[in-house]
Design an enzyme around this catalytic site. Structure first.
Site, PDB file in Angstrom:
ATOM      1  N   GLU A 165      -7.087  -4.281  43.250  1.00 42.73           N
ATOM      2  CA  GLU A 165      -8.063  -3.561  42.434  1.00 42.73           C
ATOM      3  C   GLU A 165      -7.436  -3.051  41.127  1.00 42.73           C
ATOM      4  O   GLU A 165      -8.090  -3.054  40.092  1.00 42.73           O
ATOM      5  CB  GLU A 165      -8.597  -2.391  43.278  1.00 42.73           C
ATOM      6  CG  GLU A 165      -9.683  -1.553  42.670  1.00 42.73           C
ATOM      7  CD  GLU A 165     -11.041  -2.236  42.674  1.00 42.73           C
ATOM      8  OE1 GLU A 165     -11.176  -3.386  43.123  1.00 42.73           O
ATOM      9  OE2 GLU A 165     -11.993  -1.608  42.192  1.00 42.73           O
ATOM     10  N   THR A 215     -24.422  -9.961  33.803  1.00 48.93           N
ATOM     11  CA  THR A 215     -23.179  -9.385  34.328  1.00 48.93           C
ATOM     12  C   THR A 215     -23.123  -9.460  35.852  1.00 48.93           C
ATOM     13  O   THR A 215     -22.060  -9.410  36.441  1.00 48.93           O
ATOM     14  CB  THR A 215     -22.983  -7.930  33.854  1.00 48.93           C
ATOM     15  OG1 THR A 215     -21.650  -7.525  34.188  1.00 48.93           O
ATOM     16  CG2 THR A 215     -23.976  -6.988  34.516  1.00 48.93           C
TER      17      THR A 215
END
Ligand SMILES: *[C@@H]1O[C@H](CO)[C@@H](O)[C@H](O)[C@H]1NC(C)=O
Ligand SMILES: *[C@@H]1O[C@H](CO)[C@@H](O)[C@H](O)[C@H]1NC(C)=O
Ligand SMILES: *[C@@H]1O[C@H](CO)[C@@H](O)[C@H](O)[C@H]1NC(C)=O
Ligand SMILES: *[C@@H]1O[C@H](CO)[C@@H](O)[C@H](O)[C@H]1NC(C)=O
Ligand SMILES: *[C@@H]1O[C@H](CO)[C@@H](O)[C@H](O)[C@H]1NC(C)=O
Ligand SMILES: *[C@@H]1O[C@H](CO)[C@@H](O)[C@H](O)[C@H]1NC(C)=O
Length: 521
Positions: free
Chosen positions: A385, A510
Site C-alpha cells: 500500500e 476512475t
C-alpha cells in the site's frame, strides 16, 4: 426537485450511437495478433481471469447480494456504500465486457429496483464514492448496451431504466453543490438533506465528478449536471490559496479546500490518496471531448511537467533506474509513494497517446516499470500500500532497500487495481508482451494469496508468505477494476480497448467504467 418528463429526453439522447464502431486507427498489434501462439496464451489467460471473476460473483450473489459487499471468509455481508448493492452495480461493466450473460442479467434485473432516495445503511452518502461506483457503473452499462454489447441487453428499455436510475441518483445528490462557491460538500446527510459546511473537501472528492455528471447531462440533454461539476472543477483548476498558504508548484495542489471560500487551506499533496483522480480526469475530459476541455488538458500538462521538473519523480539512491512519484509539502519533496499513485503511469501514457507526445509516454512507462518492481520484490508477488526511499546515501540501508530501491511502510494489499491498470495502458501503447506477462504474474499472485472462502479478501502483509491475515472484506472495485484491467490486458479482441493513437472511442472512468467519448458520436 420538480418532476420532469425525462423519458423523452432519454429517448432522444440515449439511443444506439450512430454505427461508428469501425476501427479508426491502424492496429499496431498486428504483428502480435498474427502470432497464433501468443493468441492462444492470452486467450487462455483471459478465460482464467473470467473464471476468477465469476467465482467471486457467485460468492457475492449467494451470500451477500443485494448488500454492498461480501465478507468472504465467513460468508457474511457488509454495507459500507449505503446498502444499494455496490458490488452488483460496480461489477456490471466488467460482466458486460467479459460477456458473462447470467451475471449481466442478474444485475440488470436488480438495478431498476434500487431506492436511491434513502441511505439504507443510515450512514452519510459520499458524493464521490457514489458517483464513481454507482453513477459511473450505470452510465457505462448504458453506453455499452447501446453500443457494441447490444446483444446483452435484457429488454428493449433496459438502458432507459439505467439512465432513469442514474438521473434519480444524481438529482438526489445535487444539494451537495448548494455552497457559497458551488464546490460540493462530500458527505451528505440524506435524512436532513444537509452537510457540514466547515468540513473541507479534497481535489479528488470534488474534482472526480465531472466525467460522470457530464456524461449524464449528454444522455439527458440536460446541462445542469455538467454545469454544476464543471463549475466546481474550474475553481479547483484555478486554485486559490489562503493568505498563509503557499502554492506548491504550478498545477500541483494542496489537499484541503474550504468549500465556503474555495481557498486551499494547506499545501500538502501527492498523486495518490485524496488527489489522484482529480489529475486523472483533467486529461480524461480532454479524451472525452478535446474541443470543450482543452483548458483541462493544459492543467494536466502543467501538473505533469511540474512533477517531472521539480523532482516529484524521484530515483532511489540504491536503484537509480527506478522512478517513484513522491509527495510534497509546499516546495518540500517527501520520498513517500503509494499503490494508489501507481495509476499515474497509465494516465501519463494515455496523455502521451492523445497528445502524440513521446516524452509523456516514456515518463509513464518509467513509472509503470517502477510500480511493477514493488510487486516483483515481495514474497507474495503483490505490491504494498505504501513505501519510502531516499535520495541520499543512506548509512542504515536494509538489504531489501539495497536490492529493490524502496522500503515498505504500509504492507497491506486492499485488492487495488492501479498497477494492473497501468500495465494495461503500457501494453496498449507499446504492444510489448512483457506487460501482458507482468500483468498475468500480478493477477496470479493476487489470486493465489487473496482468494479465500467464497471470494477474495484484502490482506495485511504482502511480504510474508501467506499475506499475513485476511481482513475479511472484498471491495466492490475488485470487480469494477482489478478483474477488468487484468482481463483487458489479455483479451486482445475486446471492443473497448484504449486506442494506440490520438483518437479514442472510449474513456475509462476512475472506477474503470468505460464511457463512449463525445466526439466520436
Ligand atoms: C461459505 O460458502 C461456501 C460456498 O459458497 C462454502 O464452501 C463455505 O464452506 C462457506 N463458509 C462458511 C464459513 O460457512
Ligand atoms: C420496460 O418494459 C417493461 C415491459 O414492457 C415494462 O414492464 C417496464 O415498466 C418498462 N420499464 C421502463 C423503465 O420503462
Ligand atoms: C464539521 O467539520 C469540522 C471540520 O472538519 C469539524 O471540526 C466539526 O466537528 C464538524 N461538525 C460536525 C457537527 O460534525
Ligand atoms: C452554469 O450555469 C450558470 C447559470 O445558469 C451560468 O452562469 C454558468 O456560466 C454555467 N457554467 C458552466 C460551466 O456552464
Ligand atoms: C524481478 O525480480 C527478479 C529477482 O529478484 C529479477 O531477476 C527480475 O529482473 C525482476 N523483474 C523485473 C521485471 O523487475
Ligand atoms: C486461482 O486460484 C484457483 C484456486 O486455487 C485456481 O483453481 C485457479 O486456476 C487460479 N486462477 C488463476 C488465474 O491463477
Amino acid at each position: 426537485m420538480r418532476p420532469r418528463n425525462i423519458l423523452n429526453a432519454i429517448l432522444i439522447a440515449c439511443i444506439p450511437s450512430v454505427d461508428s464502431h469501425h476501427r479508426s486507427q491502424p492496429n499496431l498489434h498486428q504483428h502480435t495478433l498474427h502470432r497464433d501462439n501468443n493468441i492462444a496464451i492470452s486467450d487462455y489467460r483471459a478465460q482464467a481471469i473470467k473464471e476468477a471473476f465469476e467465482f467471486a460473483w457467485n460468492g457475492y450473489e449467494t451470500h451477500a447480494f443485494p448488500n454492498d459487499e461480501l465478507r468472504p471468509t465467513n460468508n457474511k455481508s457488509a454495507n459500507t456504500r449505503n446498502g444499494w448493492g455496490a458490488t452488483a452495480v460496480d461489477a456490471l461493466s466488467t460482466a458486460i465486457l467479459m460477456e458473462s450473460e447470467h451475471v449481466v442479467a442478474s444485475i440488470l434485473d436488480f438495478i431498476p429496483t434500487i431506492d436511491f432516495t434513502i441511505s439504507k445503511s443510515g450512514e452519510e452518502v459520499s458524493l464521490f464514492e457514489t458517483t464513481i461506483r454507482y453513477l459511473g457503473g450505470m452510465l457505462s452499462a448504458c453506453d455499452l448496451l447501446n453500443g457494441p454489447y447490444q446483444h446483452l441487453a435484457t429488454s428493449e428499455n433496459i438502458t432507459i431504466a439505467l439512465v432513469q436510475q442514474a438521473f434519480r441518483l444524481a438529482n438526489r445528490m445535487k444539494f451537495a453543490f448548494d455552497t457559497p462557491t458551488g464546490i460540493p460538500a462530500n458527505l451528505l446527510d440524506f435524512d436532513t438533506n444537509g452537510f457540514n459546511m466547515s468540513d473541507p473537501v479534497g481535489p479528488a472528492t470534488a474534482g472526480t465528478l465531472v466525467l460522470e455528471w457530464t456524461r449524464l447531462s449528454d444522455m439527458l440533454s440536460d446541462l445542469s449536471f455538467a454545469n454544476l461539476t464543471q463549475h466546481a472543477e474550474e475553481q479547483i483548476m484555478h486554485a486559490r490559496y489562503s493568505v498563509d498558504v503557499e502554492e506548491p508548484y504550478p498545477g500541483l495542489l494542496g489537499s484541503k479546500i474550504d468549500i465556503r471560500t474555495g481557498n486551499f487551506i494547506n499545501a500538502q499533496g501527492n498523486w495518490g490518496s485524496g488527489s489522484d483522480s482529480y489529475y486523472e480526469y483533467l486529461i480524461k475530459m480532454y479524451v472525452y471531448d478535446s474541443t470543450s476541455f482543452s483548458t483541462y488538458k493544459d492543467k494536466w500538462v502543467q501538473a505533469v511537467k511540474s512533477s517531472a521538473n521539480n523532482g516529484v519523480g524521484l530515483h532511489p539512491s540504491s536503484r537509480r533506474d527506478l522512478t517513484f512519484l513522491s509527495s510534497w509539502v509546499g516546495e518540500y519533496i517527501s520520498p513517500v509513494s503509494s499503490h494508489l499513485a501507481c495509476f499515474a503511469g497509465g494516465n501519463w501514457i494515455l496523455g502521451g497517446l492523445v497528445l502524440q507526445d513521446q516524452t509523456f509516454i516514456e515518463l509513464g512507462l518509467d513509472l509503470v516499470d517502477s510500480c511493477f518492481e514493488t510487486y516483483n520484490a515481495t514474497v507474495t508477488g503483490i505490491g504494498p500500500e505504501g513505501w519510502t526511499w531516499t535520495e541520499d546515501d543512506f548509512l542504515d540501508e536494509t538489504n531489501f532497500y539495497k536490492r529493490y530501491g524502496f522500503d515498505i511502510t504500509r504492507p497491506a494489499y486492499n485488492l487495488r487495481p492501479e498497477v494492473l491498470e497501468s500495465l494495461y495502458y503500457a501494453y496498449r501503447a507499446t504492444g510489448d508482451s512483457k506487460y501482458q506477462e507482468w500483468s498475468w504474474r500480478a493477477f496470479q499472485a493476487i489470486n493465489a494469496t487473496c482468494r479465500i472462502g467464497s471470494g477474495y479478501s484484502a490482506i495485511t502483509n504482502v511480504n510474508v508468505a501467506d499475506g499475513g491475515a485476511f481482513t475479511n472484506f472484498q471491495e466492490s472495485f475488485m470487480f469494477a477494476e482489478t478483474f477488468k484491467y487484468a482481463w483487458l490486458a489479455q483479451a486482445e479482441d475486446s471492443k473497448v480497448h484504449v486506442g494506440q493513437g490520438e483518437k479514442q472511442e472510449w474513456v475509462f472512468s476512475t472506477e474503470g467504467h468505460p464511457f463512449k467519448v463525445r466526439t466520436s458520436q
